[in-house]
Design a protein around this motif. Structure first.
Motif, PDB file in Angstrom:
ATOM      1  N   ARG A  44       0.829  -1.217   0.000  1.00  0.00           N
ATOM      2  CA  ARG A  44       0.000   0.000   0.000  1.00  0.00           C
ATOM      3  C   ARG A  44       0.861   1.266   0.000  1.00  0.00           C
ATOM      4  N   LYS A  45       2.097   1.151   0.466  1.00  0.00           N
ATOM      5  CA  LYS A  45       2.985   2.312   0.528  1.00  0.00           C
ATOM      6  C   LYS A  45       3.817   2.467  -0.747  1.00  0.00           C
ATOM      7  N   MET A  46       3.780   1.485  -1.617  1.00  0.00           N
ATOM      8  CA  MET A  46       4.643   1.489  -2.792  1.00  0.00           C
ATOM      9  C   MET A  46       3.924   2.062  -4.013  1.00  0.00           C
ATOM     10  N   ARG A  47       4.744   2.566  -4.945  1.00  0.00           N
ATOM     11  CA  ARG A  47       4.221   3.031  -6.236  1.00  0.00           C
ATOM     12  C   ARG A  47       4.669   2.042  -7.311  1.00  0.00           C
ATOM     13  N   TYR A  48       3.719   1.538  -8.089  1.00  0.00           N
ATOM     14  CA  TYR A  48       4.056   0.545  -9.100  1.00  0.00           C
ATOM     15  C   TYR A  48       3.038   0.580 -10.231  1.00  0.00           C
ATOM     16  N   LYS A  49       3.481   0.072 -11.385  1.00  0.00           N
ATOM     17  CA  LYS A  49       2.587  -0.027 -12.534  1.00  0.00           C
ATOM     18  C   LYS A  49       1.767  -1.310 -12.468  1.00  0.00           C
ATOM     19  N   THR A  50       2.443  -2.399 -12.058  1.00  0.00           N
ATOM     20  CA  THR A  50       1.781  -3.702 -11.983  1.00  0.00           C
ATOM     21  C   THR A  50       2.197  -4.395 -10.703  1.00  0.00           C
ATOM     22  N   CYS A  51       1.245  -5.044 -10.053  1.00  0.00           N
ATOM     23  CA  CYS A  51       1.556  -5.816  -8.846  1.00  0.00           C
ATOM     24  C   CYS A  51       0.835  -7.154  -8.917  1.00  0.00           C
ATOM     25  N   TYR A  52       1.624  -8.223  -8.906  1.00  0.00           N
ATOM     26  CA  TYR A  52       1.075  -9.571  -8.962  1.00  0.00           C
ATOM     27  C   TYR A  52       1.061 -10.190  -7.568  1.00  0.00           C
ATOM     28  N   GLY A  53       0.005 -10.951  -7.283  1.00  0.00           N
ATOM     29  CA  GLY A  53      -0.072 -11.722  -6.050  1.00  0.00           C
ATOM     30  C   GLY A  53      -0.961 -12.925  -6.266  1.00  0.00           C
ATOM     31  N   TYR A  54      -0.953 -13.840  -5.318  1.00  0.00           N
ATOM     32  CA  TYR A  54      -1.829 -15.005  -5.434  1.00  0.00           C
ATOM     33  C   TYR A  54      -3.246 -14.647  -5.038  1.00  0.00           C
ATOM     34  N   GLU A  55      -4.199 -15.135  -5.804  1.00  0.00           N
ATOM     35  CA  GLU A  55      -5.603 -14.808  -5.565  1.00  0.00           C
ATOM     36  C   GLU A  55      -6.157 -15.597  -4.379  1.00  0.00           C
ATOM     37  N   GLN A  56      -6.578 -14.878  -3.356  1.00  0.00           N
ATOM     38  CA  GLN A  56      -7.297 -15.428  -2.206  1.00  0.00           C
ATOM     39  C   GLN A  56      -6.554 -16.593  -1.540  1.00  0.00           C
ATOM     40  N   ILE A  57      -5.265 -16.467  -1.410  1.00  0.00           N
ATOM     41  CA  ILE A  57      -4.523 -17.413  -0.574  1.00  0.00           C
ATOM     42  C   ILE A  57      -4.292 -16.708   0.755  1.00  0.00           C
ATOM     43  N   ASP A  58      -5.106 -16.994   1.713  1.00  0.00           N
ATOM     44  CA  ASP A  58      -5.094 -16.378   3.046  1.00  0.00           C
ATOM     45  C   ASP A  58      -5.607 -14.936   3.070  1.00  0.00           C
ATOM     46  N   PHE A  59      -5.898 -14.347   1.896  1.00  0.00           N
ATOM     47  CA  PHE A  59      -6.391 -12.966   1.845  1.00  0.00           C
ATOM     48  C   PHE A  59      -7.811 -12.943   1.278  1.00  0.00           C
ATOM     49  N   PRO A  60      -8.720 -12.137   1.841  1.00  0.00           N
ATOM     50  CA  PRO A  60     -10.045 -11.962   1.233  1.00  0.00           C
ATOM     51  C   PRO A  60      -9.913 -11.297  -0.134  1.00  0.00           C
ATOM     52  N   ALA A  61     -10.841 -11.590  -1.035  1.00  0.00           N
ATOM     53  CA  ALA A  61     -10.803 -11.037  -2.389  1.00  0.00           C
ATOM     54  C   ALA A  61     -10.810  -9.517  -2.369  1.00  0.00           C
ATOM     55  N   SER A  62     -11.569  -8.934  -1.456  1.00  0.00           N
ATOM     56  CA  SER A  62     -11.659  -7.473  -1.411  1.00  0.00           C
ATOM     57  C   SER A  62     -10.305  -6.838  -1.072  1.00  0.00           C
ATOM     58  N   VAL A  63      -9.556  -7.501  -0.197  1.00  0.00           N
ATOM     59  CA  VAL A  63      -8.239  -6.990   0.175  1.00  0.00           C
ATOM     60  C   VAL A  63      -7.262  -7.131  -0.997  1.00  0.00           C
ATOM     61  N   CYS A  64      -7.315  -8.270  -1.679  1.00  0.00           N
ATOM     62  CA  CYS A  64      -6.440  -8.492  -2.833  1.00  0.00           C
ATOM     63  C   CYS A  64      -6.626  -7.400  -3.880  1.00  0.00           C
ATOM     64  N   LYS A  65      -7.865  -7.030  -4.134  1.00  0.00           N
ATOM     65  CA  LYS A  65      -8.145  -6.060  -5.188  1.00  0.00           C
ATOM     66  C   LYS A  65      -7.623  -4.667  -4.845  1.00  0.00           C
ATOM     67  N   GLU A  66      -7.388  -4.413  -3.567  1.00  0.00           N
ATOM     68  CA  GLU A  66      -6.859  -3.110  -3.171  1.00  0.00           C
ATOM     69  C   GLU A  66      -5.399  -2.930  -3.601  1.00  0.00           C
ATOM     70  N   VAL A  67      -4.645  -4.007  -3.668  1.00  0.00           N
ATOM     71  CA  VAL A  67      -3.208  -3.878  -3.925  1.00  0.00           C
ATOM     72  C   VAL A  67      -2.742  -4.594  -5.189  1.00  0.00           C
ATOM     73  N   PHE A  68      -3.427  -5.639  -5.608  1.00  0.00           N
ATOM     74  CA  PHE A  68      -2.991  -6.389  -6.785  1.00  0.00           C
ATOM     75  C   PHE A  68      -3.663  -5.852  -8.038  1.00  0.00           C
ATOM     76  N   THR A  69      -2.874  -5.592  -9.068  1.00  0.00           N
ATOM     77  CA  THR A  69      -3.454  -5.225 -10.356  1.00  0.00           C
ATOM     78  C   THR A  69      -3.695  -6.462 -11.213  1.00  0.00           C
TER      79      THR A  69
END
Length: 285
Positions: A44-69
């Motif tokens: 959340r503190k970083m500036r980036y064009k693209t951020c990849y992460g695993y979908e809903q592995i220990d994280f709710p979907a709503s939280v993932c969408k806040e940081v993962f593009t």
């Protein structure tokens, strides 16, 4: 210092949770391989064009969408061949290919002037016919053994080679007296940058032989030909390295599934001197 000097990457930062201090730049791509909320706070503190992460592995979907593009392909998580049968280097390259499809990294490169400085620090210990011997091991079980390495050194010497034993803190007690008694060269507790310089110098005319250790991975990363003696299924993580410049001697029965349930741990019976010597002779030729 080692990672920076030898251009594995431009900067290395230890992860310190959400308070990790990162360079204040806009990143082309970020790959989040972690599964805890601290990594999300950092993103959340970083500036980036693209951020990849695993979908809903220990994280709710709503939280993932806040940081993962975008999401990492689940095949990267499920692909046993990628996760168990390739090295960390190749797994990292697979991530970068998501944004740069032609990217591939097989060997490390040298930063400007680094090699000259580190090679001069060797103080003449390196000769044109030097063969690096690496008997280090994480435990006694994974050590090919003093007698085998000494026999190998004797055979190499007969053929005009100059064996050089690289000994770390654990190997000094086991190997130093026996190696010095036979008047072989020894380099103890060498810095990683010095080992890298040795690997680069050796790659042009000679080769290395050793147990499957971090030091052997470093030596091989600089395209130095070599023979690695591998216990259990660790030979699988050497996958990206070219077979014409790197031989891995391992137990005939070793694969990921068998080793996971093996109770005998009797790899040594297959790792005979004859088998290792056969691999060594391909480089002597």
């Amino acid at each position: 210092d080692f990672f920076k000097a030898y251009a594995f990457c431009d900067e290395v930062v230890d992860f310190q949770g959400k308070d990790t201090a990162l360079p204040d730049v806009e990143y082309d791509a970020v790959f989040n391989y972690r599964y805890e909320t601290a990594s999300l706070e950092l993103l959340r503190k970083m500036r980036y064009k693209t951020c990849y992460g695993y979908e809903q592995i220990d994280f709710p979907a709503s939280v993932c969408k806040e940081v993962f593009t975008d999401y990492l392909p689940l095949t990267m998580w499920d692909d046993v061949k990628l996760r168990r049968y390739t090295s960390v280097t190749e797994q990292g390259a697979a991530l970068i290919r998501l944004v740069s499809p032609d990217y591939h990294c097989e060997c490390a490169t040298l930063a400007e002037n680094t090699f000259c400085v580190d090679f001069s620090a060797l103080g003449g210990i390196f000769a044109r016919e030097t063969v690096l011997l690496v008997p280090g091991a994480s435990c006694k079980y994974k050590d090919w053994g003093v007698e085998n390495f000494l026999l190998l050194a004797r055979e190499l010497k007969k053929r005009g080679k100059a064996p050089l034993f690289l000994l770390g803190p654990q190997e000094i007690a086991l190997y130093r007296d026996a190696v010095q008694q036979e008047k072989f060269q020894v380099l103890e507790n060498a810095q990683l940058t010095v080992i890298a310089a040795l690997a680069v110098a050796t790659s042009y005319r000679s080769f290395a032989v050793g147990n499957d250790t971090g030091v052997m991975h470093i030596i091989r990363a600089f395209d130095c030909p070599g023979v690695t003696i591998s216990f259990e299924d660790t030979h699988l993580t050497w996958a990206p390295y070219g077979k014409n410049r790197h031989k891995v001697v391992h137990a005939d029965c070793a694969d990921y599934e068998r080793c996971r349930v093996c109770k005998t741990r009797n790899c040594r019976k297959d790792l005979t001197f004859a088998r290792v010597w056969d691999a060594v002779q391909t480089f002597l030729a």
